[in-house]
Design a protein around this motif. Structure first.
Motif, short mmCIF file in Angstrom:
data_model
loop_
_atom_site.label_atom_id
_atom_site.label_comp_id
_atom_site.label_asym_id
_atom_site.label_seq_id
_atom_site.Cartn_x
_atom_site.Cartn_y
_atom_site.Cartn_z
N UNK A 191 17.79 13.61 43.33
CA UNK A 191 17.37 14.46 42.22
C UNK A 191 16.90 15.81 42.77
N UNK A 192 17.37 16.89 42.15
CA UNK A 192 16.95 18.23 42.60
C UNK A 192 15.89 18.78 41.67
N UNK A 193 14.76 19.12 42.25
CA UNK A 193 13.61 19.59 41.50
C UNK A 193 13.99 20.70 40.52
N UNK A 194 13.66 20.51 39.24
CA UNK A 194 13.92 21.54 38.24
C UNK A 194 15.37 21.65 37.83
N UNK A 195 16.25 20.77 38.32
CA UNK A 195 17.68 20.90 38.05
C UNK A 195 18.32 19.69 37.38
N UNK A 196 18.34 18.58 38.08
CA UNK A 196 19.13 17.46 37.57
C UNK A 196 18.44 16.72 36.44
N UNK A 197 19.17 16.52 35.38
CA UNK A 197 18.73 15.64 34.31
C UNK A 197 19.92 14.71 34.04
N UNK A 244 10.15 13.42 38.45
CA UNK A 244 10.56 14.51 37.56
C UNK A 244 11.88 14.17 36.89
N UNK A 245 12.78 13.59 37.67
CA UNK A 245 14.10 13.28 37.15
C UNK A 245 14.05 12.26 36.02
N UNK A 303 6.01 22.90 35.90
CA UNK A 303 6.11 24.37 35.96
C UNK A 303 4.77 25.06 35.70
N UNK A 346 12.30 25.97 40.36
CA UNK A 346 13.49 25.13 40.41
C UNK A 346 14.28 25.44 41.69
N UNK A 347 14.86 24.42 42.30
CA UNK A 347 15.66 24.66 43.50
C UNK A 347 16.90 25.46 43.11
#
Ligand code: ATP
Ligand code: ADP
Ligand code: SF4
Ligand code: SF4
Ligand code: MG
Ligand code: MG
Lengths: 340, 351
Positions: A276-282, B227-228, B252, B338-339
């Motif tokens: 999972x990429x922080x702030x990206x993958x959902x 988070x995911x 955030x 965010x990455x």
């Protein structure tokens, strides 16, 4: 493009060439290392990354000649170069208990492990253990060795180094034990530090401060580091160069920036897609089908072919891909038929 | 939000363990593992629960199912047939009726399955205990459950040791699903797995949630995974929830200094985004001997005098964002970036 076993002409602390280690067990032969090759440039942090069982720890232990006796080294070289332009030796030429090997172990090359309790002796104080290492390799003077032990504990950011020095390992928290281990490993200012998952058992805030500490010491002392981990986040934060391993082989070798921004090997790409990429993958993660084959089985052709989404029928399942250079300037190599 | 959406409401939940010492094993203190936490979970949602080792995550999860007897507090569960009941006060027979609706899966796929039972027996056991199925009907249901989690039903008569870590975790999930639960407490279900297997199990949990409207309390320490998978996240520190909010808000725009430090420490999988950690003073205090006032004050870089004296309550600052800090509204804290969005595609053979 040409095929070539090892690439660069840089000043390397260690060059491992085609290393093979087999374990002979009652259940059969485990081919732990199937021809591992990589180099560690002097003053850099090389990350060794891969899933459990791919041979990361055995690679580190081989350099120290600490592999359990069931493990037989059956080929390859481990070339160690203590100083730039200095004399190059093949570590495998030495008996594991020879005086030469004992001098290398601890004085030139130190190792830290995931579980610090396994390498700290519970019956001696932290200071006793650091001082012993110092007296073995550096000075016979008790006052001097005590002073150096306190210095190195201070350096690793121990609060109250005098009190900690006289504590026993069980009296310290996990993070403090790991700091004590690092202090011990650094007490002889080694040329190479092998760190085997040094932060895997720690909480994130402790992990972050240990990584920060290691980076700081590395730039200060100039020690080269071989950093073993399975965590891609830790690789990105900590390493200059990366070797990705799969089933006892290095399948891709590149700068850390290339590994994340220009990965070439399907396994590296799949590995990056599955985190999972922080702030990206959902939603769904792209996962790799199946699992790593059990260590007793032998896979023909490319070891990744049973799980590879882009395997070439008739090629990948029969022919082992050679190491191929994809970017000579950056020392980017990959073992995959798509590039040969 | 209507109250009917509510599946679970926890108020003032405590779990204290006695510390015994000496020859007579006399009680000489208490470990306040969970010390008064409030949270809720809506139907079909995932609440992530994070915090450092020993902060009380597992204890909280177990106390919900009464695997630990709670010391105090209410656990209001909205049962489809019984209506709203306080799980903390139920007698054994009512608890047995409610049990199918609340299940748990554990971290360690190597020790959480009974090695002497076959996979079929492990998955079928809850059905038998609850008299839901027997004979060929039972076998059919077990086969269906195994299919659901991606284990071939032919493997029903094998023992757990014949399976890999990821497969064992799937078996644990099949068992938890057997009685059509409404809530599953997932206690670090992917922490022991390799990343490629972790992704498979996370995807499976997501699919099952969408299909059956399951709610999860997902305990974890990997903040990228949390988070995911989470709709909302609660952060625990020494037995207490210090912040709880919708996932994006918490990541955030965190409002608690401890959350800020935790987010800052995440090892970000992007070499172009290297961070220096916020160095926290000292260590996590022991839940047997916590500091006065705000438990975070000895390590907090924003602490003032009041923090040493008064423990800040968990307060709603709007839009389901709860914070336990005296200065939640004044502080401006740093969350995650965010990455970079790296496009990763499989290569194709050039010819
Ligand atoms: N049966 C028990 N008896 C006494 N103390 C306990 C017991 N179980 C847990 N504790 C203590 O309660 C505290 C919370 O433990 P818990 O297992 O809930 O932590 P956790 O947040 O799940 O940690 P981890 O991330 O390591 O799993 C710890 O201090 C632990 O030592
Ligand atoms: N003492 C041993 N006996 C038999 N096999 C072993 C032994 N140590 C390691 N192996 C095997 O060697 C392989 C590589 O192990 P290791 O280097 O520890 O993996 P990693 O550190 O990457 O998780 C694995 O298949 C492992 O099972
Ligand atoms: S050699 Fe073939 S099977 Fe192996 S990684 Fe490359 S494409 Fe996939
Ligand atoms: S209440 Fe005070 S000590 Fe606690 S987190 Fe807020 S500022 Fe820091
Ligand atoms: Mg290992
Ligand atoms: Mg736990």
């Amino acid at each position: 493009m040409t095929n070539q076993s090892t690439t660069t002409t840089t000043d390397d602390v260690v060059r491992v060439e085609d290393l093979k280690v087999n374990f002979y067990t009652q259940l059969g032969v485990v081919r732990a290392l199937n021809g591992v090759s990589f180099n560690i440039p002097r003053g850099k942090v090389l990350g060794i990354v891969g899933e459990s069982g791919c041979g990361k720890s055995i690679t580190g232990m081989s350099i120290m000649q600490l592999v359990a006796s069931a493990g037989k080294t059956e080929g390859g070289k481990i070339l160690f170069n203590e100083s730039a332009g200095g004399n190059q030796v093949n570590i495998l030429d030495y008996e594991r208990n020879s005086p030469e090997m004992r001098k290398i172990r601890g004085n030139n090359i130190s190792m830290i492990f995931q579980e610090p309790m396994s390498s700290l002796n519970p019956c001696y104080t932290i200071s006793d253990q650091i001082e012993e290492a110092i007296r073995l390799h550096q000075t016979n003077d008790n006052v001097e060795s005590r002073k150096r032990a306190i210095d190195v504990l201070t350096k690793v950011g121990m609060p109250n180094p005098d009190r900690i020095a006289d504590s026993f390992p069980h009296e310290l928290s996990g993070g403090m034990r790991q700091r004590a281990m690092i202090a011990m490993a650094l007490s002889c200012t080694p040329t190479l530090l092998i760190a085997d998952e040094p932060t895997t058992a720690l909480d994130v805030t402790t992990e972050a401060s240990i990584l920060d500490l290691m980076r700081e010491l590395q730039s200060e002392i100039g020690t080269s580091i071989m950093f073993i981990t399975h965590n891609m986040g830790v690789v990105a934060q900590m390493c200059d160069e990366v070797a990705v391993m799969y089933l006892g082989r290095v399948v891709e070798r590149a700068t850390v920036d290339d590994i994340f921004y220009e990965p070439r090997h399907p396994y590296t790409i799949a590995l990056l897609q599955s985190i999972p990429r922080l702030g990206r993958t959902k939603g769904r993660l792209a996962s790799i089908e199946g699992s790593v084959p059990d260590p007793y089985s032998r896979v023909s052709g490319c070891p990744f072919h049973p799980r590879c989404p882009v395997a070439i029928k008739g090629v990948c399942d029969t022919i082992l891909p050679e190491e191929t250079i994809v970017d000579a300037a950056k020392g980017h190599t990959v073992r995959c038929h798509l590039y040969s | 939000m209507t109250t009917d959406d509510m599946l679970l409401e926890v108020r003032g939940l405590k779990k204290h363990f006695p510390i015994r010492s000496g020859f007579l094993r006399r009680v000489t203190g208490t470990v306040k593992a969970v010390d008064g936490i409030d949270f809720h979970i809506k139907k079909g949602e995932t609440l992530g629960l994070v915090g450092e080792s020993g902060c009380g995550k597992s204890t909280a999860g177990r106390a919900l199912l009464r695997l630990h007897e709670p010391t105090a507090g209410e656990i209001i569960f909205n049962d489809p047939t019984l209506g709203k009941v306080d799980v903390a006060k139920l007698d054994r027979t009512t608890m047995l009726k409610l049990r199918p609706n609340m299940q748990i899966i554990f971290q360690d796929p190597f020790t959480s399955l009974n090695p002497r039972l076959t996979v079929g027996q492990i998955v079928g056991e809850p059905l038998e205990i609850q008299h839901r199925a027997s004979g060929s009907e039972l076998i059919d249901r077990v086969a269906e459950l195994l299919n659901e989690v991606g284990i071939r039903p032919e493997n029903m008569s094998r023992y757990p040791h014949a399976f890999s870590g990821g497969q064992r975790q799937r078996i644990g999930i099949a068992r938890a699903l057997a009685l059509n639960p409404k809530l599953i407490v997932c206690d670090e279900p992917v922490s022991a797995l390799d990343v490629s297997i972790q992704a498979q199990v996370l995807n499976l949990l997501g699919e099952l949630q969408a299909k059956y409207g399951l709610a999860y309390l997902f305990v974890g320490h990997d903040l990228s995974v949390i988070e995911h998978i989470s709709d909302r996240v609660a952060v625990m520190y020494v037995g207490y929830i210090v912040e709880m909010a919708k996932t994006d808000k918490l990541y955030f725009t965190p409002k608690h200094p401890y959350t800020e430090a935790l987010l800052n420490a995440i090892p970000k999988a992007d070499p172009r985004m290297r961070t220096r950690p916020i160095r926290l003073q000292g260590e996590v205090p022991s839940p047997a001997n916590p500091p006065s006032g705000c438990y975070f004050h000895p390590r907090c870089r924003y602490a003032k005098d009041i923090c040493k004296q008064e423990r800040p309550p968990l307060q709603d600052i709007g839009d389901e964002h709860f914070v336990a800090c005296h200065f939640a509204k004044e502080l401006s804290l740093v969350g995650v970036q965010p990455l970079n969005d790296i496009k990763l595609e499989m290569p194709v053979k050039k010819s």
